[in-house]
Structures are given as C-alpha cells and as structure tokens.
Design a protein around this motif. Structure first.
Motif, PDB file in Angstrom:
ATOM      1  N   ASP A 174       0.803  -1.218   0.000  1.00 14.25           N
ATOM      2  CA  ASP A 174       0.000   0.000   0.000  1.00 14.25           C
ATOM      3  C   ASP A 174       0.839   1.273   0.000  1.00 14.25           C
ATOM      4  OD1 ASP A 174       1.009  -0.387   2.531  1.00 14.25           O
ATOM      5  OD2 ASP A 174      -0.850   0.108   3.586  1.00 14.25           O
ATOM      6  N   ARG A 175       2.156   1.162  -0.025  1.00 11.64           N
ATOM      7  CA  ARG A 175       2.999   2.353  -0.123  1.00 11.64           C
ATOM      8  C   ARG A 175       3.010   2.815  -1.574  1.00 11.64           C
ATOM      9  NH1 ARG A 175       8.249   1.878   3.030  1.00 11.64           N
ATOM     10  NH2 ARG A 175       7.023   3.008   4.589  1.00 11.64           N
ATOM     11  N   ILE A 176       2.595   4.060  -1.801  1.00 17.37           N
ATOM     12  CA  ILE A 176       2.433   4.574  -3.163  1.00 17.37           C
ATOM     13  C   ILE A 176       3.648   5.414  -3.536  1.00 17.37           C
ATOM     14  CG2 ILE A 176       1.021   6.013  -4.675  1.00 17.37           C
ATOM     15  CD1 ILE A 176      -1.383   5.331  -2.956  1.00 17.37           C
ATOM     16  N   TYR A 177       4.205   5.146  -4.695  1.00 16.50           N
ATOM     17  CA  TYR A 177       5.333   5.919  -5.215  1.00 16.50           C
ATOM     18  C   TYR A 177       4.819   6.891  -6.275  1.00 16.50           C
ATOM     19  CZ  TYR A 177       8.292   2.773  -2.648  1.00 16.50           C
ATOM     20  OH  TYR A 177       8.885   2.075  -1.621  1.00 16.50           O
ATOM     21  N   VAL A 178       5.073   8.177  -6.045  1.00 11.71           N
ATOM     22  CA  VAL A 178       4.679   9.231  -6.973  1.00 11.71           C
ATOM     23  C   VAL A 178       5.975   9.835  -7.503  1.00 11.71           C
ATOM     24  CG1 VAL A 178       3.382  11.369  -7.275  1.00 11.71           C
ATOM     25  CG2 VAL A 178       2.580   9.640  -5.642  1.00 11.71           C
ATOM     26  N   ILE A 179       6.295   9.547  -8.761  1.00 16.56           N
ATOM     27  CA  ILE A 179       7.631   9.806  -9.298  1.00 16.56           C
ATOM     28  C   ILE A 179       7.564  10.694 -10.541  1.00 16.56           C
ATOM     29  CG2 ILE A 179       9.751   8.745 -10.168  1.00 16.56           C
ATOM     30  CD1 ILE A 179       9.086   8.045  -7.222  1.00 16.56           C
ATOM     31  N   GLU A 180       8.224  11.847 -10.454  1.00 21.20           N
ATOM     32  CA  GLU A 180       8.380  12.703 -11.628  1.00 21.20           C
ATOM     33  C   GLU A 180       9.533  12.177 -12.466  1.00 21.20           C
ATOM     34  OE1 GLU A 180      10.100  17.112 -12.688  1.00 21.20           O
ATOM     35  OE2 GLU A 180       8.764  16.986 -10.952  1.00 21.20           O
ATOM     36  N   MET A 181       9.318  12.117 -13.785  1.00 21.49           N
ATOM     37  CA  MET A 181      10.349  11.601 -14.677  1.00 21.49           C
ATOM     38  C   MET A 181      10.614  12.554 -15.840  1.00 21.49           C
ATOM     39  SD  MET A 181       9.723   7.472 -14.883  1.00 21.49           S
ATOM     40  CE  MET A 181      11.321   7.238 -15.666  1.00 21.49           C
ATOM     41  N   SER A 182      11.884  12.878 -16.041  1.00 24.33           N
ATOM     42  CA  SER A 182      12.295  13.640 -17.217  1.00 24.33           C
ATOM     43  C   SER A 182      12.486  12.690 -18.388  1.00 24.33           C
ATOM     44  CB  SER A 182      13.605  14.371 -16.934  1.00 24.33           C
ATOM     45  OG  SER A 182      14.672  13.429 -16.829  1.00 24.33           O
ATOM     46  N   SER A 183      12.607  13.249 -19.584  1.00 27.53           N
ATOM     47  CA  SER A 183      12.872  12.411 -20.756  1.00 27.53           C
ATOM     48  C   SER A 183      14.206  11.692 -20.613  1.00 27.53           C
ATOM     49  CB  SER A 183      12.865  13.268 -22.028  1.00 27.53           C
ATOM     50  OG  SER A 183      13.823  14.313 -21.948  1.00 27.53           O
ATOM     51  N   PHE A 184      15.186  12.330 -19.960  1.00 29.06           N
ATOM     52  CA  PHE A 184      16.496  11.692 -19.765  1.00 29.06           C
ATOM     53  C   PHE A 184      16.339  10.428 -18.917  1.00 29.06           C
ATOM     54  CE2 PHE A 184      18.410  16.265 -19.645  1.00 29.06           C
ATOM     55  CZ  PHE A 184      18.014  16.464 -20.958  1.00 29.06           C
ATOM     56  N   GLN A 185      15.503  10.516 -17.878  1.00 29.20           N
ATOM     57  CA  GLN A 185      15.301   9.363 -16.989  1.00 29.20           C
ATOM     58  C   GLN A 185      14.523   8.249 -17.680  1.00 29.20           C
ATOM     59  OE1 GLN A 185      13.552  11.869 -13.952  1.00 29.20           O
ATOM     60  NE2 GLN A 185      15.220  11.418 -12.526  1.00 29.20           N
ATOM     61  N   ILE A 186      13.512   8.621 -18.459  1.00 28.51           N
ATOM     62  CA  ILE A 186      12.751   7.598 -19.194  1.00 28.51           C
ATOM     63  C   ILE A 186      13.668   6.841 -20.140  1.00 28.51           C
ATOM     64  CG2 ILE A 186      10.856   7.205 -20.825  1.00 28.51           C
ATOM     65  CD1 ILE A 186       9.585   9.808 -19.700  1.00 28.51           C
ATOM     66  N   ASP A 187      14.564   7.565 -20.800  1.00 25.53           N
ATOM     67  CA  ASP A 187      15.502   6.961 -21.754  1.00 25.53           C
ATOM     68  C   ASP A 187      16.368   5.893 -21.116  1.00 25.53           C
ATOM     69  OD1 ASP A 187      15.894   7.085 -24.447  1.00 25.53           O
ATOM     70  OD2 ASP A 187      17.290   8.771 -24.426  1.00 25.53           O
ATOM     71  N   LEU A 188      16.570   5.982 -19.795  1.00 23.33           N
ATOM     72  CA  LEU A 188      17.442   5.048 -19.085  1.00 23.33           C
ATOM     73  C   LEU A 188      16.656   4.015 -18.281  1.00 23.33           C
ATOM     74  CD1 LEU A 188      20.016   7.720 -17.849  1.00 23.33           C
ATOM     75  CD2 LEU A 188      20.531   5.863 -19.451  1.00 23.33           C
ATOM     76  N   THR A 189      15.339   3.867 -18.587  1.00 22.27           N
ATOM     77  CA  THR A 189      14.486   2.971 -17.794  1.00 22.27           C
ATOM     78  C   THR A 189      13.741   1.992 -18.700  1.00 22.27           C
ATOM     79  OG1 THR A 189      14.186   4.856 -16.287  1.00 22.27           O
ATOM     80  CG2 THR A 189      12.819   2.928 -15.892  1.00 22.27           C
ATOM     81  N   PRO A 190      14.409   0.982 -19.225  1.00 25.03           N
ATOM     82  CA  PRO A 190      13.740   0.048 -20.149  1.00 25.03           C
ATOM     83  C   PRO A 190      12.653  -0.799 -19.507  1.00 25.03           C
ATOM     84  CG  PRO A 190      15.977  -0.683 -19.648  1.00 25.03           C
ATOM     85  CD  PRO A 190      15.852   0.695 -19.092  1.00 25.03           C
ATOM     86  N   SER A 191      12.696  -0.999 -18.182  1.00 23.80           N
ATOM     87  CA  SER A 191      11.682  -1.823 -17.510  1.00 23.80           C
ATOM     88  C   SER A 191      10.539  -1.007 -16.937  1.00 23.80           C
ATOM     89  CB  SER A 191      12.332  -2.634 -16.373  1.00 23.80           C
ATOM     90  OG  SER A 191      13.303  -3.516 -16.880  1.00 23.80           O
ATOM     91  N   LEU A 192      10.422   0.253 -17.338  1.00 26.84           N
ATOM     92  CA  LEU A 192       9.403   1.143 -16.790  1.00 26.84           C
ATOM     93  C   LEU A 192       8.015   0.539 -16.978  1.00 26.84           C
ATOM     94  CD1 LEU A 192       8.817   3.944 -15.553  1.00 26.84           C
ATOM     95  CD2 LEU A 192       8.702   4.852 -17.876  1.00 26.84           C
TER      96      LEU A 192
END
Length: 482
Positions: A174-192
């Motif tokens: 039940d712990r909720i993660y609220v995460i802001e992501m830049s395009s740079f971070q998305i580019d480095l997150t293939p398992s998103l």
C-alpha cells in the motif's frame, strides 16, 4: 534507502556523482553490489569520497568486469555526442541504465503490486507530481515522492517485501510511489511499468539531447504506453497527433484523458474533447469540480494539471469528493507561480521555474494585465518570440542576464523595457513602477523564460534570491497575511 539487491555480487559502474548518483551508489552497495563510481568533476568525486563511496577511475578500468553502467540522467546518452562512458559500455556489451530502472527492478522482484504513479511532460510535471502526492497524503495514504523532484528515487523508503523494509510492512503493497520523470530518466528505464502513467503535454524541448522533436516525443510516450492505466493531457489541438499514436499503441488500454476537471472560467478550452479514443468537437463533458478561486492553481495550465492529478488519483481508487477536497488545500509549488506576498496592492509572484517561453506563456496567461515582468538569463532557442501575442498584458519588462539584448530586440516597439542586468536592480525598479501605476491589481512577475546558469546555480537559487529581495522591501506582507 531502497537497497538494490538485483545486482548483488556483481560489479557495477556508476557515472555521475550528483545527488542521484551518490544515492544510487549507496543503494547498490547496501544491496551487495561491487561499485566502481566515477565523475569527470573534482566536486563530484570529493562528495562521493566524503560519503564513503568507492571511487574507481573508469577511464582506465576493465569494462568487461562490469555487469552494467548506471548513468546519471544529466550525462549525454545519444546527443549531441554519447559520453565516453557510453562508448565504453557499448564496446563492452553491457547495459546502460539509470536509477529509476534499478527501482523498477526492485519493485518487480519484491513487490510488483506496489502502486507506482509516474508523471512526465514538457511542462507541469513538478506541480502535478506534488499535487498528486498532496492529495494522497491528505487522504491518509503512505506516499513516497521523488525522482526528478526532491528526493532521488533510491533514497526513498523501500517497497514492502524489499530488502530494508520494516517487518510490519513485509506483506503490504500500500505504499504509493509518486515519481516525476524527465525524458532523460525515461531513456534510461527500459523496464518502466507504472501502475498509472501521466503524460501532460509535449512541446519542443531538449532537442540538443534527443536530436529531433520526434525522438523527444517518442521517449515521453514510452511512459504511458508501458503503463497499466494512462492519463493523457495537454492541449488536444496541439496533442492530437501524439494522442492518436498513444491510442494506436494501446487500442484496448484503459485511458482516462485529463478532461474531468477544469475551471468554469475557461469555456473556450472545450473547443475539443476526448471521446472514445479520438479528439472531437463537441459540448463540454461534465465538470466535476471548480478550482477557479484556488490561488495556488492559477491559469488554465494548472486546471490541466489538476485534471491530470484528479484522473491519476481516481485511477488509484480515491473517490471524487475526497480528491476535490484535497486539491483545494494544495499549498502550491515553490518557484512555480508562487505567491510570495504583497507590497500594498502589488502582488509578488515567483515563477523562476519558467525556464522556457512555453512555461512563461502559462504565467502571462494567468494575469490579464498590469504585469511588471522580470525576465532573462541564459536564453533558449527561439527566445521569447512565441510570447509576442501576450505582450499586451505587460505594462513594462525588466531585463537581466545574458538574454538582455536579444530580448530587447523582441520587445522593441511592443513593450516598454529597462535593461537592469541583475535581479536586485530589476526587483527594485519593477516594484517601484508597480506601486506608482495607480492600477488596482499590479503584478510583479519573475518569469524568466530562460535557464538560470549565467548568474545563478539553479532556478531554485534564482527564485530564493527573488524571495529574499522582495521580502526585504518596506511594506512587504507575506502570503497568508496579506
């Protein structure tokens, strides 16, 4: 901290030792990885050494021993030229990932049901992220907020079941993660793979890092196309092509376009509406709530941000009444249309986070007239040309920083302006002119439409300087007491 156990016993190269890089190295060490950390700058290496992070000169290291390169998001991955660490990782045939990828792997391994809301967009990310976190916290939920805002993701508390979580949380999700992501971070997150993905808008930005606006848009789209539930916002007229692509990728996906909550004061915004995966002309859909009198959510752009937050919280399972109630208590985001206070009837607004013309456009649209506008800094491509249609709202402009002459040329013949050079002179002149105006609602607005790096360390540093300057002026009354 979220210990990264998925690389236990393996060697990992970590490059870029700012706040997120140091948090990443610590999390990897805590999870049992063998870390080789490095930075091109002396300051980064010194900070890592002080934190007890093992340093290895990656220019001379044997890259075949590494399982992965964890790259800081600010380090070029593809454009304008891949960083030298990227070339070495490719030559060694190892994966190149970021800190949010490490979080996703830990979540997938230990608590895949942990709610995860990811937010991206060219503008509005931070407001929407902090608003979602505010709503959920005030509804009594356990919320962890971070990523591109505030705390690096691996410095947050771990999901239930993950290494480092407390015994009482071992069987909870039940712990909720609220995460802001830049395009740079998305580019480095293939398992998103967020529970809810929010895409607010796309306008040209960071082209130097992605090569073309199409590449930039494609990276942003990954966040929603890989989400279980999707919220797509922004101006439909501009976003039609993007929305069509999102629906094409996910023809059977659950999409809640950001169309539920808007201000009654902006009926023209309903020229288009989303229906059945298409953008159509039509009558406005049902308005669930009206936030036109909430000072911390001024402007149609914040109505869009509120709508996106509403839809995201609804997707998590919160009811409409609760969401609307807590949106009304949102305290606002520092440096984004932040009401500092007043001097007499002069309203003082800190919008230092407006580092491009598109963001400043939102600020100018929030005030119909009598704006005493402080702008300038390190200019972005295109300058303030897109803002010419809004110049009628500006009583006078006050120029600072490297953009002074370029912006003066654009303002010439449209708006009276003063070359001030530095912020303290601009503040003094703008406040004095606003006080003398004789109009009922003058606004002194810091909305630079520029990066801050010519005179300040960051937009936060610039905004803090503005706050300090106006607070020291005679007659200042802070927000809440005005």
């Amino acid at each position: 901290m979220i210990p990264v156990t998925t690389f236990a016993g393996k060697s990992v190269a970590v490059f870029g030792l700012g706040g997120s890089g140091i948090a990443t190295a610590r999390a990897l060490v805590a999870g049992g990885a063998i870390v080789a950390a490095w930075d091109d700058g002396d300051a980064g290496r010194a900070a890592a050494e002080k934190a007890g992070i093992p340093l290895v000169d990656l220019t001379a290291a044997d890259w075949t021993t590494f399982a992965a390169l964890v790259l800081a998001p600010g380090v070029p991955l593809t454009h304008p030229e891949p960083h030298w660490t990227v070339h070495k990782a490719i030559a060694a045939k190892i994966e190149i990932i970021g800190d949010i990828e490490l979080f996703c792997r830990e979540r997938n391994a230990h608590c895949p049901d942990a709610p995860f809301i990811a937010i991206t967009g060219t503008n509005g990310k931070s407001t929407t992220t902090s608003l979602i976190a505010h709503i959920l916290r005030n509804a009594g939920m356990d919320v962890q907020m971070g990523g591109n805002i505030g705390v690096p993701i691996l410095a947050l508390e771990p999901p239930a079941g993950a290494s480092g979580s407390t015994p009482e949380r071992q069987n909870k999700a039940d712990r909720i993660y609220v995460i802001e992501m830049s395009s740079f971070q998305i580019d480095l997150t293939p398992s998103l793979n967020p529970t809810v993905g929010v895409l607010l808008n796309i306008t040209p930005d960071h082209i130097d890092r992605h090569g073309t606006v199409e590449n930039y848009a494609a990276v942003k789209e990954r966040l929603v196309t890989r989400s279980t539930q999707r919220v797509v916002g922004g101006d439909p007229a501009r976003a039609m092509g993007l929305v069509a692509r999102v629906f094409q990728f996910n023809p059977t996906g659950t999409v809640r376009p950001a169309r539920q909550v808007y201000q009654f004061k902006h009926p023209k915004h309903w020229e288009y509406q989303y229906e059945a995966g298409q953008v159509k002309r039509g009558q406005p859909p049902k308005v669930i709530a009206d936030f036109s009198d909430v000072a911390t959510l001024r402007g149609i752009h914040n109505a869009e941000n509120a709508a996106a937050a509403f839809a995201a919280c609804s997707a998590i399972g919160l009811d409409d009444v609760t969401i609307a109630q807590h949106i009304r208590t949102y305290p606002g985001l520092a440096h984004r249309l932040e009401e500092i206070g007043r001097i007499g009837n002069v309203l003082l607004i800190n919008d230092s986070k407006a580092t491009n013309a598109d963001s400043t456009e939102k600020a100018l649209l929030s005030f119909p007239d009598d704006v005493y506008w402080i702008l300038g800094g390190k200019p972005k491509e295109g300058g303030i040309e897109p803002l010419v249609p809004l110049f009628s709202r500006v009583a006078k402009a006050y120029l600072i920083g490297a953009a002074t002459e370029e912006f003066a040329q654009t303002l010439e013949g449209h708006v009276p302006y003063a070359r001030c050079g530095v912020l303290d002179i601009a503040v003094a002149k703008a406040v004095a002119d606003a006080k003398k105006s004789g109009t009922p609602n003058p606004v002194v607005l810091l909305s630079p439409a520029c990066a801050s790096y010519d005179q300040f360390k960051s937009f936060e540093h610039r905004g803090d300087a503005f706050r300090a300057l106006v607070s020291a002026l005679p007659g200042f009354t802070p927000r809440g007491k005005a």
